[in-house]
Each structure stands twice: as C-alpha cells, then as structure tokens.
Scaffold this active site. Structure first.
Site, PDB file in Angstrom:
ATOM      1  CE  LYS A   1      -6.369   0.215   2.069  1.00  0.00           C
ATOM      2  NZ  LYS A   1      -5.382   1.255   1.826  1.00  0.00           N
TER       3      LYS A   1
ATOM      4  NE  ARG B   1      -6.154  -1.054  -1.656  1.00  0.00           N
ATOM      5  CZ  ARG B   1      -4.947  -1.874  -1.228  1.00  0.00           C
ATOM      6  NH1 ARG B   1      -5.270  -2.923  -0.672  1.00  0.00           N
ATOM      7  NH2 ARG B   1      -3.868  -1.156  -0.529  1.00  0.00           N
TER       8      ARG B   1
ATOM      9  CG  HIS C   1      -9.793   1.046   1.185  1.00  0.00           C
ATOM     10  ND1 HIS C   1      -8.771   1.774   1.043  1.00  0.00           N
ATOM     11  CD2 HIS C   1     -10.688   1.504   1.473  1.00  0.00           C
ATOM     12  CE1 HIS C   1      -9.078   2.976   1.496  1.00  0.00           C
ATOM     13  NE2 HIS C   1     -10.524   2.985   1.920  1.00  0.00           N
TER      14      HIS C   1
ATOM     15  CG  HIS D   1      -1.649   3.964   4.227  1.00  0.00           C
ATOM     16  ND1 HIS D   1      -2.286   4.718   5.255  1.00  0.00           N
ATOM     17  CD2 HIS D   1      -2.557   4.247   3.048  1.00  0.00           C
ATOM     18  CE1 HIS D   1      -2.984   5.419   4.548  1.00  0.00           C
ATOM     19  NE2 HIS D   1      -3.555   5.605   3.409  1.00  0.00           N
TER      20      HIS D   1
ATOM     21  CG  ASP E   1      -1.844   1.138   1.205  1.00  0.00           C
ATOM     22  OD1 ASP E   1      -1.932   1.795   0.252  1.00  0.00           O
ATOM     23  OD2 ASP E   1      -2.814   1.064   2.184  1.00  0.00           O
ATOM     24  CG  ASP E   2       0.103   4.788   0.089  1.00  0.00           C
ATOM     25  OD1 ASP E   2      -0.816   4.630  -0.820  1.00  0.00           O
ATOM     26  OD2 ASP E   2      -0.315   5.542   1.062  1.00  0.00           O
TER      27      ASP E   2
ATOM     28  CB  CYS F   1      -6.817   2.947  -1.496  1.00  0.00           C
ATOM     29  SG  CYS F   1      -5.083   3.567  -0.616  1.00  0.00           S
TER      30      CYS F   1
ATOM     31  CE  LYS G   1      -2.651   7.764  -1.314  1.00  0.00           C
ATOM     32  NZ  LYS G   1      -2.790   6.961   0.223  1.00  0.00           N
TER      33      LYS G   1
ATOM     34  CG  ASP H   1      -2.411   0.988  -3.201  1.00  0.00           C
ATOM     35  OD1 ASP H   1      -1.011   1.206  -2.991  1.00  0.00           O
ATOM     36  OD2 ASP H   1      -3.160   0.972  -2.236  1.00  0.00           O
ATOM     37  CG  ASN H   2      -1.745   4.145  -4.445  1.00  0.00           C
ATOM     38  OD1 ASN H   2      -2.918   3.898  -3.989  1.00  0.00           O
ATOM     39  ND2 ASN H   2      -0.776   4.523  -3.624  1.00  0.00           N
TER      40      ASN H   2
ATOM     41  CB  SER I   1      -6.497   3.072   4.700  1.00  0.00           C
ATOM     42  OG  SER I   1      -6.548   3.112   3.434  1.00  0.00           O
TER      43      SER I   1
END
Length: 442
Positions: A142, A93, A144, A226, A49-50, A89, A299, A278-279, A167
């Site tokens: 996660k 996904r 989300h 994240h 994540d991130d 996010c 992001k 995810d990004n 998150s």
C-alpha cells in the site's frame, strides 16, 4: 569533502557507542559479541494497516498467535510507547517517509481515488536519502500518498514498486508495478483480498534474494488488517479470533518469511528489521477491527488507542536482545535513524521532526528531552512530554499521567494547573514555529 567528513563523524560516533555497549555488558569476553557495524546495513520496514496495540502476543494478546513477531521482540527491542504519525493512513505514511509532521507536507487527510494531490517532489523521502549511499530501494504494498503518476513511489526514490496505490476498500482496486524511469503498469485489475498478503510477501522475498549483494531498503506496507479483510486458504478459519485473527496470523507468517529470506541470504547481522502499524485499530468495525488493549479509543482519534501502536525491532549481532524501551518515540524517527546508520547526510534545507533512535536501539540510554505533537488533520489535539499528555478538546484541556494511567481515565488537570498552562503554551509555541504551512491536500 564536507559530506564525507560528516559521514565519517557519524560512523565514528556509532562505533564508539557500540564499543561502549558491548564493553559495559556483563559476562566473560567469550560471551560478548564482536563489535560489527556494517558500513551500509540493510533496512526492512514492515508496516501493517490499522493494527491495534493489543493485537500481538508480545503486547499481551492471549488469543492471536504471532510467534515470529514475538521472537523479534525477544531477539531485539519492543517499544511500549511508540506512536504513529497520525490516527489515519495517509499522514502517518507521509511522516515515516519524510521524517516530518504531516502538516509540513500538507498530507493531513486520507487520499482517495478521486484525489488530485499527493506527495510533492519538493519533499525528500528516506528512499531518496538512502539512494545517495548506493541503496537499492523497493516499496511493496500500500502506498496511499497519491495514485497519479507524479506521486507514485518510483518518482520518490524507489527503484521498484508493486502494490495497490491506496486502501484496499477503494476502487478501482488494482495492483501496479513500476520501475524508476518507467511508467507504471497495471498487472492485476481484479486482485483478491485473500491473496494480497501472500503476493506482497513473495515480492518482498524476491527483492531480498535479488539484492543480497548490495545494501537495500525494503518498505513492505501491507493492506491488512484494513477492511475488507482477506486471508489465504492456509490461514482462513485457523485462528481463535475469526477472520481478523486469521489475517494477523498470516501477517506474522509473512514476517517469518521475510526473516527467513534474510537468514538464507546470510544477512541477519547486516539487516535492521522494523515492524509497526500506521495507526490504531478501527474499532467501529467491531469483530472486523482490532484491539487497542488497555488504551483508550482507536483509529481516527488522538487518544492513545488511535496513535500508540506496536513496534518491534531486530538487528542480530548489533541490537542487544530482550530490550523494552519505554521512552516516547514516533514513526518519523526512522528517517534520521536509517540515514545516520547508513552514513547519509540529512537534509539541511528543512526542519526534521524525527530524531535518531540509535542510542535506544543500542542500549545506550535515553534521547534528548523533547515533546511529541499529535495532529488530527490540521488540528493540534495533544502534546506529550515525558509521562504527561495534554489532550486539548472542545470542552477543555485534559491532563493524563500515562505511566500511571495509560488508559487515560483520570484527568489530572485540576491538580496541576501550572503544568497544563505550560504544556498549552508549548503547544502554541510549536504552532507558531511551524509558520506558514502548505494547503491541505485532498
């Protein structure tokens, strides 16, 4: 009968591809691995994540130690031009699980604990598709895509769920456990950030061990890196990049634990493992955020740093080692790739935006020509075709040649006005093709 024929045709195509791969490789007969395409390979999809493009050793980071991910890249494929489904996010996904651009599902915004929406039951997830081929499925980490009961993973094709439904900076922060056909239960209403990576890893390893005798799909979606960042005592203060580096090195450890469990179960030649993000990195978090390396921004933007992410893939005995794939690919491509390799039928009642990556994974050349589209919410902000990227801004259209300028520093629009016009026309045509779209979910 038609479904059986389709699966047989898919299997025959893949066997032919594999045979061509190994026959075309240099070396003596004893150097060539035997063709061994499992009828229903296992899939492990690990999502950070991130995580930024410049955060791993195999993507030129010289400070953070990622030996397990670097080994994955050496043993398999490293993608240089792989894209998340969105710069944030939730939509990214959704793109992975449905194989579709998020505007098609309405999941274009980040969902919050007060959100009333989520992943509709009209959407078909890759977990549901794989269930038709007898796969055990688990989502750990996660989610989300909606925290209310109708939207949780066990309502969308996953046999088992363990994790935080959004998150890790959202409250109430809880860990849920759920099984298909049952209600979700809260197993921890005060989870510690420093324990999340370890706990998810333990659940993932347990799932692999318990399902070693049948095909499985494991979706391991870490909350890290994240913010707020958390690393266990074994990793805290150990990296040269502060707490952020500690977190990444623990994620790398997690990958190593998953790979070790696969090896211990005797499944290395039967398991395709993917690691990606995810990004891009949350740059405004400064030292608590990652690095986009040579890419522009991060992001929340459709500049390369916001959507181009690391992606490494390993499948011992099937994917030739040491490959570097420079062809543009995206997270939604894994839906048709997993389905095809499993011999499952793809949905026929909806448009899929992803394409099967098997030719690239197996070293058999390129994909059919296509354009990739980059949305920020409901706005189409960029389109990439080949090396060219058109960035559509409020101040006008910008054109970049990403093979020569991956940092998007040199606008070429004035030099190639006809190409700008053509790409703008292609973007508008795609928007028309989308037709009526669902209302954005919030």
């Amino acid at each position: 009968m038609p479904g059986t024929c389709q699966r047989l045709n898919q299997r025959l195509w893949l066997v032919v591809v594999l045979a061509c791969v190994f026959l075309s490789r240099e070396g003596s007969a004893s150097d060539k691995p035997a063709v061994n395409l499992p009828a229903r390979p296992n899939f492990v999809f690990i999502l950070a994540d991130d995580l930024g493009y410049g955060d791993l050793g195999c993507y030129s980071n010289q400070v953070i130690r990622t030996p397990n991910l670097d080994a994955m890249a050496r043993d398999g494929v490293r993608f240089t031009d792989f894209y998340a489904g969105a710069p944030v996010c939730t939509p990214s996904r959704a793109a992975f699980l449905t194989g579709r651009y998020p505007v098609r599902s309405g999941l274009v915004n980040v969902l919050f604990p007060n959100s009333k929406d989520g992943l509709d039951d009209t959407e078909i997830t890759i977990a549901q598709v794989l269930k038709t081929r007898g796969y055990a499925t688990a989502c750990i980490g996660k989610w989300h895509l909606g925290h209310l009961p109708p939207y949780l993973p066990h309502r969308h094709g996953f046999d088992y769920y363990f994790g935080i439904p959004y998150s890790n900076d959202m409250k109430p922060l809880v860990i849920l456990r759920a099984r298909a056909g049952q209600e979700a239960e809260t197993v921890d209403d005060k989870p510690q950030q420093a324990d999340l990576t370890r706990r998810y890893t333990e659940e993932a390893v347990r799932f692999i061990r318990e399902h070693r005798e049948r095909p499985f799909f494991l979706y391991l979606a870490h909350n890290m890196p994240h913010v707020p960042l958390g690393a266990s005592a074994a990793f805290r203060g150990k990296s040269q990049r502060g707490i952020y580096g500690d977190v990444i090195e623990e994620l790398d450890w997690s990958v190593g634990q998953v790979l070790a469990a696969i090896k211990e179960a005797g499944l290395e030649n039967k398991t395709l493992v993917v690691f990606t993000s995810d990004n891009g990195p949350w740059l405004i978090k400064k030292e608590a955020g990652g690095s986009a390396g040579p890419l522009r921004d991060g992001k929340g933007t459709t500049w390369e740093g916001g959507v181009r992410v690391p992606c490494v893939v390993r499948w011992l005995g099937t994917i030739p080692p040491g490959q570097v794939v420079r062809e543009p690919t995206m997270i939604g491509d894994w839906f048709p790739t997993f389905a095809t390799l499993a011999g499952a039928e793809l949905p026929k009642d909806r448009a899929l935006d992803g394409v099967d990556l098997s030719p690239l994974l197996l070293g058999m050349g390129t994909l059919p020509p296509r354009a990739l589209y980059f949305f920020n919410g409901t706005r189409l902000e960029a389109v990439r075709r080949g090396p060219w990227k058109l960035k559509m801004t409020a101040k006008g259209d910008l054109l970049f040649h990403l093979e020569k300028d991956m940092g998007e520093q040199h606008d070429r629009a004035a030099e190639y006005p006809e190409l700008v016009k053509e790409l703008r026309g292609q973007a508008n045509a795609f928007l028309r093709q989308l037709g009526s779209l669902p209302k954005p979910k919030r």
